[in-house]
Design a protein around this motif. Sequence first.
Motif, short mmCIF file in Angstrom:
data_model
loop_
_atom_site.label_atom_id
_atom_site.label_comp_id
_atom_site.label_asym_id
_atom_site.label_seq_id
_atom_site.Cartn_x
_atom_site.Cartn_y
_atom_site.Cartn_z
N GLN A 192 8.46 61.88 -43.87
CA GLN A 192 7.26 61.27 -43.68
C GLN A 192 6.97 60.94 -42.00
OE1 GLN A 192 7.75 57.38 -45.41
NE2 GLN A 192 8.00 58.30 -47.59
N LEU A 193 7.95 61.70 -41.28
CA LEU A 193 7.76 61.34 -39.89
C LEU A 193 8.55 62.71 -39.21
CD1 LEU A 193 7.68 59.34 -37.39
CD2 LEU A 193 9.88 58.70 -38.16
N ILE A 194 7.44 63.18 -38.35
CA ILE A 194 7.67 64.43 -37.76
C ILE A 194 8.09 64.31 -36.08
CG2 ILE A 194 6.99 66.78 -37.23
CD1 ILE A 194 5.02 66.57 -39.63
N PHE A 195 9.31 64.47 -35.63
CA PHE A 195 9.38 64.40 -34.11
C PHE A 195 9.10 66.01 -33.42
CE2 PHE A 195 11.52 60.89 -35.84
CZ PHE A 195 11.34 59.95 -34.84
N VAL A 196 8.71 65.98 -32.53
CA VAL A 196 8.13 67.17 -31.75
C VAL A 196 8.61 67.08 -30.18
CG1 VAL A 196 6.47 69.14 -31.32
CG2 VAL A 196 6.15 67.53 -33.37
N PRO A 197 9.72 67.57 -29.77
CA PRO A 197 9.92 67.44 -28.02
C PRO A 197 9.43 68.79 -27.71
CG PRO A 197 11.89 68.35 -29.66
CD PRO A 197 11.08 67.83 -30.60
N ALA A 198 9.04 68.71 -26.42
CA ALA A 198 8.15 69.79 -25.77
C ALA A 198 8.58 69.76 -24.26
CB ALA A 198 6.87 69.86 -26.28
N GLU A 199 8.02 70.93 -23.89
CA GLU A 199 7.95 71.24 -22.45
C GLU A 199 6.73 72.10 -22.64
OE1 GLU A 199 10.49 72.29 -19.23
OE2 GLU A 199 12.36 71.49 -20.56
N TRP A 200 5.45 71.49 -22.52
CA TRP A 200 4.21 72.14 -22.93
C TRP A 200 3.26 71.88 -21.56
CZ3 TRP A 200 2.92 73.45 -27.93
CH2 TRP A 200 1.45 73.95 -28.22
N PRO A 201 3.03 73.11 -20.87
CA PRO A 201 2.59 73.24 -19.76
C PRO A 201 1.19 72.50 -19.78
CG PRO A 201 3.33 75.30 -20.23
CD PRO A 201 3.56 74.37 -21.37
N SER A 202 0.45 72.06 -18.61
CA SER A 202 -0.47 71.33 -18.64
C SER A 202 -1.97 72.08 -19.04
CB SER A 202 -0.57 70.43 -17.21
OG SER A 202 -0.81 71.32 -16.42
N ARG A 215 -2.31 74.14 -21.04
CA ARG A 215 -2.79 74.01 -22.44
C ARG A 215 -2.62 72.74 -23.09
NH1 ARG A 215 0.31 78.70 -21.37
NH2 ARG A 215 2.42 77.89 -21.91
N THR A 216 -2.78 71.63 -22.40
CA THR A 216 -2.99 70.27 -22.94
C THR A 216 -3.74 70.22 -24.24
OG1 THR A 216 -2.00 69.05 -21.15
CG2 THR A 216 -3.18 67.94 -22.60
N PRO A 217 -5.01 70.73 -24.05
CA PRO A 217 -5.82 70.46 -25.14
C PRO A 217 -5.56 71.17 -26.48
CG PRO A 217 -7.02 71.02 -23.15
CD PRO A 217 -5.63 71.25 -22.90
N GLN A 218 -4.88 72.29 -26.32
CA GLN A 218 -4.21 72.68 -27.51
C GLN A 218 -3.03 72.01 -28.12
OE1 GLN A 218 -3.14 77.15 -26.66
NE2 GLN A 218 -4.82 77.06 -25.30
N TRP A 219 -2.47 71.30 -27.31
CA TRP A 219 -1.31 70.40 -27.77
C TRP A 219 -1.65 69.45 -28.57
CZ3 TRP A 219 3.82 69.09 -27.78
CH2 TRP A 219 4.24 67.66 -27.69
N THR A 220 -2.79 68.71 -27.89
CA THR A 220 -3.27 67.50 -28.67
C THR A 220 -3.89 67.69 -30.03
OG1 THR A 220 -5.32 67.43 -27.62
CG2 THR A 220 -3.61 66.00 -26.45
N VAL A 240 6.96 65.71 -18.19
CA VAL A 240 6.12 65.76 -16.87
C VAL A 240 6.87 66.57 -15.71
CG1 VAL A 240 4.68 63.65 -17.56
CG2 VAL A 240 6.82 63.46 -16.15
N GLY A 241 5.87 66.73 -14.88
CA GLY A 241 6.53 67.46 -13.49
C GLY A 241 6.17 68.95 -13.25
N GLN A 242 7.23 69.56 -12.70
CA GLN A 242 7.07 70.93 -12.69
C GLN A 242 8.30 71.64 -12.46
OE1 GLN A 242 4.29 70.65 -9.29
NE2 GLN A 242 5.62 72.10 -8.23
N ASP A 243 8.45 72.89 -12.72
CA ASP A 243 9.50 73.81 -12.32
C ASP A 243 8.96 74.87 -11.58
OD1 ASP A 243 8.24 75.68 -14.26
OD2 ASP A 243 9.69 75.25 -15.84
N PRO A 244 9.59 75.86 -11.11
CA PRO A 244 9.43 76.98 -10.47
C PRO A 244 8.02 77.62 -10.95
CG PRO A 244 11.63 76.88 -10.44
CD PRO A 244 11.27 76.11 -11.46
N GLY A 280 2.19 68.47 -18.20
CA GLY A 280 1.35 67.22 -18.33
C GLY A 280 1.53 66.18 -19.17
N GLY A 281 2.62 66.16 -19.58
CA GLY A 281 2.88 64.92 -20.34
C GLY A 281 2.04 64.79 -21.70
N HIS A 282 1.24 63.74 -21.73
CA HIS A 282 0.34 63.38 -22.82
C HIS A 282 1.24 63.65 -24.19
CE1 HIS A 282 -2.90 64.50 -20.00
NE2 HIS A 282 -3.62 63.70 -20.92
N SER A 283 2.26 62.70 -23.92
CA SER A 283 3.31 62.67 -25.28
C SER A 283 2.20 61.46 -26.26
CB SER A 283 4.46 61.77 -24.86
OG SER A 283 5.17 62.53 -23.97
N LEU A 284 2.42 61.97 -27.28
CA LEU A 284 1.42 61.20 -28.55
C LEU A 284 2.35 60.65 -29.67
CD1 LEU A 284 -1.13 64.27 -28.91
CD2 LEU A 284 -1.53 61.84 -27.89
#
Length: 263
Positions: free
Chosen positions: A165-175, A177-182, A202-206, A211-215
Amino acid sequence: MTKLKVALAQMDIAFGAPAQNFEKVAAFVAQAAEQHADIVAFPEMWNTGYALKQLGQLADVNGLETQKKLSQLAKTYHIYIFGGSVAVAADQKFYNTTYVFDNEGQLLSTYQKVHLFGLMHEGDFMAAGQQASHFDVLGVPATNVICYDIRFPEWLRKLSAAGSQLIFVPAEWPSVRTPQWTRLLAARAIENQSFVVAINRVGQDPDNVFGGHSLVLDPLGNELLCLDDQEQLQVVTIDLAEIDKIRGEIPVFEDRRVDLYYD
């Protein structure tokens, strides 16, 4: 239990610095407990970030350090911990691995990411998992996938058909592609008539900006909580009674034609 108080720890991950990231996770767990959350959830690969070329030096061997620390935090603060995912070395391979602990520090679930993301070269360095994740949070049946997994609806349908009944989704989703994420997350919530708790970094790597936008989404795809692009912890209460109501009105799982879907 019909209501669950969920904390999302949207963190900036220090690239290739497990000790620094462990300290931040501990602080977030304490903060979630202060806000009386039932469970706190973290993003993907929070121990190392995507420092894939350094996994031989950085990955947690058999996940022992992560398990020990998360177990102790869960027990100390009497809170469930959805451990996002971490880089783990096991059987001479590396895995993108989730650990989930109950509020007494007991390990409930281990999940290794099934679908590896080629654009971030994950498959060049890590091995794919082979098993599903199923666990209970205070009696609520739950499951999890990791980041790229959400692009494979047949995988989430299989998990949800098993009773989740509950789905958890951890991610490192680049900003970028945020529209696809949501949109993908909303689709997964609607088609599986489940709550979705999605925690992005959030933040950046090399190579990427995140972009965050956790939901947190309800079973109709409505946003109950949507974070911005800053590091933070936010808490939301979800009412699990909505699931029976929605599944009763539109009995998707009963109306499936599984006989036509698979050879």
